[in-house]
Structures are given as C-alpha cells and as structure tokens.
Design an enzyme around this catalytic site. Structure first.
Site, PDB file in Angstrom:
ATOM      1  N   GLU A 197       0.842  -1.170   0.005  1.00 43.16           N
ATOM      2  CA  GLU A 197       0.041   0.045  -0.017  1.00 43.16           C
ATOM      3  C   GLU A 197       0.825   1.331  -0.126  1.00 43.16           C
ATOM      4  O   GLU A 197       0.609   2.252  -0.755  1.00 43.16           O
ATOM      5  CB  GLU A 197      -0.989   0.107   1.258  1.00 43.16           C
ATOM      6  CG  GLU A 197      -2.109  -0.904   0.983  1.00 43.16           C
ATOM      7  CD  GLU A 197      -1.914  -2.198   1.330  1.00 43.16           C
ATOM      8  OE1 GLU A 197      -0.977  -2.837   1.728  1.00 43.16           O
ATOM      9  OE2 GLU A 197      -2.857  -2.971   0.883  1.00 43.16           O
ATOM     10  N   HIS A 266     -10.302  -5.202  10.722  1.00 46.94           N
ATOM     11  CA  HIS A 266     -10.822  -4.898   9.264  1.00 46.94           C
ATOM     12  C   HIS A 266     -12.201  -4.004   9.472  1.00 46.94           C
ATOM     13  O   HIS A 266     -12.892  -4.178   8.451  1.00 46.94           O
ATOM     14  CB  HIS A 266     -10.931  -6.223   8.685  1.00 46.94           C
ATOM     15  CG  HIS A 266      -9.936  -6.932   8.032  1.00 46.94           C
ATOM     16  ND1 HIS A 266      -8.780  -7.659   8.762  1.00 46.94           N
ATOM     17  CD2 HIS A 266      -9.463  -6.852   6.820  1.00 46.94           C
ATOM     18  CE1 HIS A 266      -7.941  -7.928   8.148  1.00 46.94           C
ATOM     19  NE2 HIS A 266      -8.088  -7.598   6.836  1.00 46.94           N
TER      20      HIS A 266
END
Lengths: 463, 343
Positions: A197, A266
């Site tokens: 990322e 998450h």
C-alpha cells in the site's frame, strides 16, 4: 437424507443467485465435485460437494435470484440411507473461486445489474440530489454499479485517468466495483498492484505530480493505514509546501468502516482521521446518485480526494439519473427529509440508519429533519446550522469512535454558531469506544442502532 | 591552489587515469561546468551555514558539503525533460538542476521570494520549470513518488527518465523495496541513486545495515546495480550515463550506489560525536571532490590555477548576491497563511 443449504460466500452475503446446476437429480457425486455455481453481487463461485451420495432432489432451480443463505437448495442421499430418513441440514459446503483458466466471466458493461429493491422501499426523493434537472429519467442501480459507471465514464473522457490497486483488474475488483474496466480499458489503465500500500499510494502521488490523474483503490481503508504518510505528508501538503506550484490531482478510494464479522483490524471508520487534514477533500456518500456524481467530481478535482465508500452499501439499490455527464459539487450536504422536531446528521451507511430512525420517531410524533453530509471536508456547516436553527436540536450519527469524531466537530460547530438556538445539548451517537469485537452479539452492540438514534433523539426532545 | 596540488601529490597516480591526457573541447567544457557547479554548491552551502549561525535560517538545515560530485555528475547525464527528486539534503540537487541560488536561499530564510514563497523551507522546494520535484522531508517517502514520476513517463510515452535520490538511511525503508519491486515489474524509467555518505544521521552504516554494499539492494528484483566513487565527478558521470541510457531504452530501473561523505553534521544542530575529527579531516584532505578535480584540470591543462580562482571569485559574488537577496526580501504576507491549501 442430507439437505444442501445455500452457502454464505462472504462476510456480508445474505443472498445470492443460483446461477447454474452442474448436476441433475439422480447423479452420483463425490467430495470435491462441483454441484453448482453461485453468483453474488461480488463474485461467481463454484460450490462443491463435501459428502458422497446421490442427488435425490433439486429444490431450487437454476437461474433463481435472491436465494437466502441457508435455504435448502437440494437433497443428497448418502450410501445405505433409507429413502424416507428425515433430512439432516448441512451448512455450506466448500466453495472456491472459479479458476482464471476458465476465462473471465463475460461482463455486461453499462447495463445495470438487475437487483432486488431493498426490503424497505427507498423514498425516491430522499435518494436523489436536488441538483438533478427536472424531467430526467432514472434507472435503479446498486451503489457498486454507480461507482463503476463513474470510473468508466471518467476514463473514457480523459486518457490520463487510470485505476490502480490490489485486484482491480483481472479479479474484477475485490468488491467488484471495477468489474469490466480491464476489458474496456486494457492493462495500461487498469493496473493490478502488489500488496504494498505505501508503495503504490506513493507511486500514485508521483504519477499525479507527473501529469496523470490516478485513482488509487485501497481494498479497504483499513489497509490505507500502511500508506497514510503518503496520503497526508505527500499528497495533502505538497501544494502548500511548494507555494502553489505542485498540486496532486488524485483520488484514493475504497470501502471504509465496519463490514460484518471481520473483527477489529478490518472494521474501522476513518472518516474523522482524513477529515482532520488540511489539503485533502473527503467525500463519503450514501446514495447511488451521490456516489456517481461525487466520484466523477473527485476525479476531476485538482486536489487529493479521499473517497470513502462502504462495503455493505455497495449492494444497496437506488435511483440514478440517466444523464450523459452527471457531476455533483463536492462540499455540499443535503437535507433528505424535512422536519421541525430534531436534526439528525449522518454520512455513508449511517444515513440509512437515520432514515429508519426517522420513521420510528414519526410514529411518536417527532418529525426529524435528516441531513446527509455527503462531504466531510470541506464540511457544509451552513446546511447543518440552518437546520439546527430551525429544529433547535441535533443528534449526529456515525460508525466511527466517539473521541474527536465527526459528531464532535458538528457539536462544536453548532455550539459556536447556533448556541442561542439550542434547546438541548447536541448529542452524538457513535460506534462504541472499543476495538470491533468478532462475536455477532458484541459486534451489534458496538455499532449504533436505530434504537440508539431514537433514544438520543427523544432525549434531546426531553421525551 | 597549493592545497589542491598537495592533495594531488598525496594520491597515487592510479586514481587519476586522466592525468596528462589531452581532452577534446566538448569534454573540456563539460569539465569546466563540473568544476563550476560543484564549487557553486560548496559556496552556497557554506553561506547557508553562516546564515544559519546568524539565526537567519531556522529549523532543519542539512548541508551537502562533501557530496557535490554526485548531483553534478548525474545532472550532466540528463535531458531537460527528465525529472529529479530527492529527500531533504536537497540544496545541491536544486542548484545542479539549474534553480536560481537566490530563490533557493530566500526559501531558506523563509521569504516571499523563495521558491515556495517561504512556506516550504530547506526541505521542501520544487521547480516545475526545472523538473525538480522536491525536496521531501520524510526519509524514503520520495522513492515511491519518484517511481510514480517514472510510471507517468512510461504511461505518457514521453521518453523521460526520473532520477530518484536517497541516502543510506532511507535505503532500509520498506517503501524503497516496494518501489524497486514495482519499478522492475513494470520496467519503469527510473535510476535510483543511493547517496551513501556512511551515516544515517548519527548511525554508521555498519550499525544499521546487514549488507552494506547497497548497490546490491535491487538484486532480489533483478535490478542491475553498481558501486561508484561518488567523490569523483567524472566517475559519477560515466556510471550515470550508462544507467540513464539503460533505463531510457526501456530496460527498467537501475541502482547506483554513490560512495560519498558529508563533512558537516547531519543537520546544523548535530554535534557529530559519532565519528572522529581525524576521519573527517582525512576525507577532506585526500578525497575532496572539488580540490582533487581542480588539481586534475590544472594537470591536464584544461584550466589554469588563476582560472579556477576566477571561477571561485565569480561564484562568491553570486552567492553574496543570493544571501543579500534572501535577507532583504520581505517575509510572506500574512494573507499567504491560507493560500495554496487547495487548488
């Protein structure tokens, strides 16, 4: 007799389409044989047998849509079983994604996927921005498809626009938002990245400096934490640090906020994190029309835009205007229901919550005014203040944590600019101040509920 | 030039293969420019150090003294369309890219006539015109950005390459490895120049880095790399030409490890207790990139001693003018506080 049940293929799947039976009644199957293909709004999966036996009966014919998870779809007679034995229910059998070798599934572009309207009929007026010209025609589509159409339209319009992220190309998007884009635009403009990322977020910033208009997809914003330095220090600040020379026209987008049953790492709402940063614009729509019009605006914006979507909202359907080029202004909230009793303010999935709460409150004689913020930075203070001056009460609703939340900001804003109009202290309904638990009951407790909103609204109304 | 001659005498002849060789006029012109540009950076940095001491420059100020050969040699390999990006020891890169010393100095003093209108400072300056993309304050963060500039070059098929500089400290950052992988995967036109000045702030490379031969850092991604004597501008130029040509031909990224040395502290506030005075002295006397190169030019008959001195005089004038400009320019108007946040 064993009943085979409709499997859940993802954390948020509630129903799916039984696309195809690969067996017929009377066939003998062994573990690992493909029984059927199940299509969800995210993917098409093969569904395998766990037990050996004979297919005694197919209960749900192929082509059936909206088959609820855990619905019995077939009966399997195992070897030596009495024909009249009562059926035992077995949970979902193993599934696997269809192999790439089979070739990508044909994708129908530009045609709204037929979707069942949500259980509760959505107030058509609520779902449509006032910016739409009168006389426009509408089509009902999911937020997912509205986003996809926005991406495709902007990529058709401008060759410097490209989409990059994990699984955006060949996989068709982890949440299917980029479905069909690789086929139309090719691998020069729809680019799968390694799972790095920070690297690809920074690469996007450099590409924006170099004259392109990148759209960087984070599979979810939870993973953008790996890259947040590039978003804040590189994308947001360089215009200022360069005395106006540079500029970074880039969109960082992806699902934000809790999904379902994926636990603490998450399930997090980053709205207030990004809304804190000067140099960024932060957009977080709920309705499909807003998602489309604002994503198109984000791509055209000369500044870095954080575009916060929501996994659970992807599958919700709303009307979207059939217009060639529908672009909405960033930075404008919208009153989606007028009322005089209390102002409820929300964004993203929480807009659905305040709409439900408003119905409950109406039953008790409280007419709520509902505001969908749509953009979190710059925040449309004017719309909020105007409403609070009318209703004299405000409740903010979001899934994020309470400390330094969007609600905190609005409460401070209202105290600053409409203090004399308030008949009650501003109230915040937020996610609880804990990491997201996994257990279903605790997860439910951690998130704001309709009851929480109703109770807060009644409290500020002294009822 | 007594010092330069003494330096040359102290070095074995093998270190100066060009010694005594006649050079053609193009080479001579290039070499004169090398000398000029290196000395410009040196005098600029000395002046910046002075102004810092006088309280006219604030915050962090990282001087490039000792490393001048790296950017001057590399810049000579580039075309105007090529881009340069680096971290925060960036004054030399800006001057080598052709940015105006007055504008750079005025940014250091935080004045409205600085390259960033006084809002960026030493670590954050840019020039669209000269294709200099900063000036980035976060160690290693410029590496994916430089890779992205190269990505844009390939996407736009414009034939440009991006030189992405970073130090031995940044070389250990995860995002550097992430960038190498993507650059190799997509064959991006980028040359990674690792300026190994032996110290990441105060940490000697052997204390922070398992494999100190940093040119090998791309080998896991099959990126060619080579070590270069970063104190010799001609060696930098030759290695740079090869690397730039390689990547411009579409063969993918290239890693150059420039073995170099900074004389001053990490920043102005560094007491430099992590190395000996003798170590620094040794480098200055035997390997100074400007003195050794000047001596070579004299020996080879490219420039006379008095010509070198004339170059120095002219540069000192330029730098004095830059310092005056930087101290006479007004501070940014208070209105500038809220401009350039968004376009």
């Amino acid at each position: 007799m064993t009943q085979i049940l409709m499997p859940a293929l993802s954390p948020t799947m509630e129903e799916g389409k039984l696309a195809k039976w690969n067996v017929k009644e009377g066939d003998t199957v062994k573990p690992g044989d493909v029984l059927a293909e199940i299509e969800t709004d995210k993917a098409t999966m093969e569904f395998e047998a766990v037990d050996a036996g004979r297919v005694a009966k197919i209960l749900v014919p192929e082509g059936s849509e909206g088959v609820k998870v855990n619905t019995p779809i077939a009966e399997l007679r195992q070897e030596g079983e009495e024909s009249d034995a009562p059926p035992a229910r077995v949970p979902a059998t193993e599934t696997k994604s269809i192999k790439q070798g089979a070739g990508p599934r044909p994708v129908e572009m530009h045609k709204p996927v037929p979707v069942r309207t949500p259980e509760k009929a959505v107030d058509r007026a609520a779902a449509l921005p006032e910016e739409i010209p009168s006389g426009a025609e509408f089509v009902t589509m999911t937020v997912r498809d509205a986003l996809r159409d926005a991406l495709a339209e902007e990529m058709r319009r401008d060759d410097t626009v490209f989409l990059m992220g994990e699984e955006v190309a060949q996989y068709q998007g982890a949440y299917k938002v980029s479905q069909g884009l690789l086929e139309e635009f090719g691998d020069r403009r729809v680019i799968d990245t390694p799972i790095t990322e920070q690297g690809f977020a920074g690469l996007g910033v450099g590409a924006a400096f170099g004259g392109l208009r990148p759209i960087i997809e984070f599979m979810t914003f939870n993973f953008a934490m790996q890259a947040i330095d590039q978003l804040v220090n590189s994308a947001a600040k360089t215009l200022y640090m360069s005395g106006g020379q540079m500029g970074c026209p880039i969109v960082f987008r992806g699902p934000n906020g809790p999904a379902a049953r994926v636990a603490a790492q998450h399930s997090q709402d980053y709205s207030s994190w990004y809304a804190h940063v000067p140099g960024l614009k932060v957009v977080s729509p709920y309705f499909a029309a807003d998602a489309k019009g604002l994503l198109k605006a984000a791509v055209r914006d000369p500044n870095p835009v954080i575009f916060l979507e929501n996994e659970i909202v992807y599958g919700r359907s709303f009307p979207v205007p059939k217009l060639d080029d529908f672009v909405l202004p960033i930075g404008k909230a919208r009153v989606i229901r007028e009322g005089s009793g209390v102002t409820l303010v929300a964004h993203s999935i929480s807009v659905g919550l305040i709409m439900d709460a408003a119905e409950e409150l109406a039953k008790e004689g409280i007419e709520a005014e509902l505001i969908d913020l749509r953009t979190l930075r710059p925040l449309d203070a004017e719309t909020v203040i105007r409403s609070v001056k009318k209703t004299n009460r405000v409740v903010t609703v979001e899934q994020g944590w309470p400390v330094c939340s969007i609600g905190s900001e609005i409460a401070a804003l209202v105290a600053d600019e409409a203090f004399d109009y308030l008949d009650a202290p501003p109230s915040r309904v937020t996610g609880k101040d804990v990491p997201m638990p996994y257990a279903a009951n605790l997860e439910k407790l951690a998130l704001p509920s309709i009851a929480d909103v109703v109770s807060a609204a009644k409290r500020v109304c002294y009822r | 030039m007594a010092r330069a001659e003494a330096t040359a005498a102290a070095n074995p002849e093998a270190e100066f293969p060009a010694s005594g060789r006649a050079v053609d006029s193009a080479t001579a012109e290039r070499q004169k420019k090398f000398y000029h540009d290196m000395l410009l950076i040196r005098r600029f940095e000395e002046k910046a150090g002075q102004l810092y001491g006088m309280g006219l420059i604030g915050g962090f100020c990282h001087l490039y003294i000792g490393q001048e050969a790296v950017v001057v040699g590399m810049q000579a390999t580039l075309e105007p369309k090529d881009q340069v990006i680096t971290t925060y020891r960036d004054h030399g890169h800006m001057l080598a890219a052709g940015m105006d010393p007055s504008g750079v100095m005025a940014e250091l003093t935080g004045r409205s006539s600085g390259y960033s209108k006084g809002k960026g400072g030493s670590m954050h300056m840019f020039s669209r015109e000269k294709n200099f993309f900063g000036g980035h304050g976060i160690v290693g963060a410029n590496v994916p950005i430089g890779t992205g500039l190269a990505f844009a070059n390939r996407y736009l098929r414009n034939g440009a390459v991006c030189i992405t500089y970073f130090g031995d400290g940044a070389a250990n950052q995860g995002q550097v490895f992430e960038s190498f992988n993507m650059a190799a995967l997509w064959k991006l036109p980028v040359v990674y120049v690792i300026e190994n000045n032996q110290y990441a702030m105060g940490t000697a490379i052997r204390r922070s880095t398992a494999e100190v031969e940093l040119f090998k850092r791309g080998s896991a991604d099959d990126i060619p790399g080579e070590p270069v004597d970063g104190m010799d501008v001609e060696k930098v130029y030759e290695a740079g030409r090869k690397a730039v040509q390689w990547t411009r031909e579409g063969k993918g990224p290239y890693v150059l490890e420039m073995k170099t040395y900074r004389y001053r502290g990490h920043s102005m506030s560094d007491p430099a207790k992590y190395r000996t005075r003798e170590e620094v002295q040794q480098m200055r006397e035997k390997h100074d990139p400007i003195d050794t190169f000047g001596a070579r030019l004299v020996r080879n008959g490219v420039m006379r001693d008095d010509e070198l001195k004339a170059v120095d005089r002219e540069i000192r004038q330029t730098i004095n003018h830059a310092a005056e400009f930087a101290t006479d320019s007004p501070e940014p108007s208070p209105d500038e506080l809220y401009t350039d946040v968004l376009k």
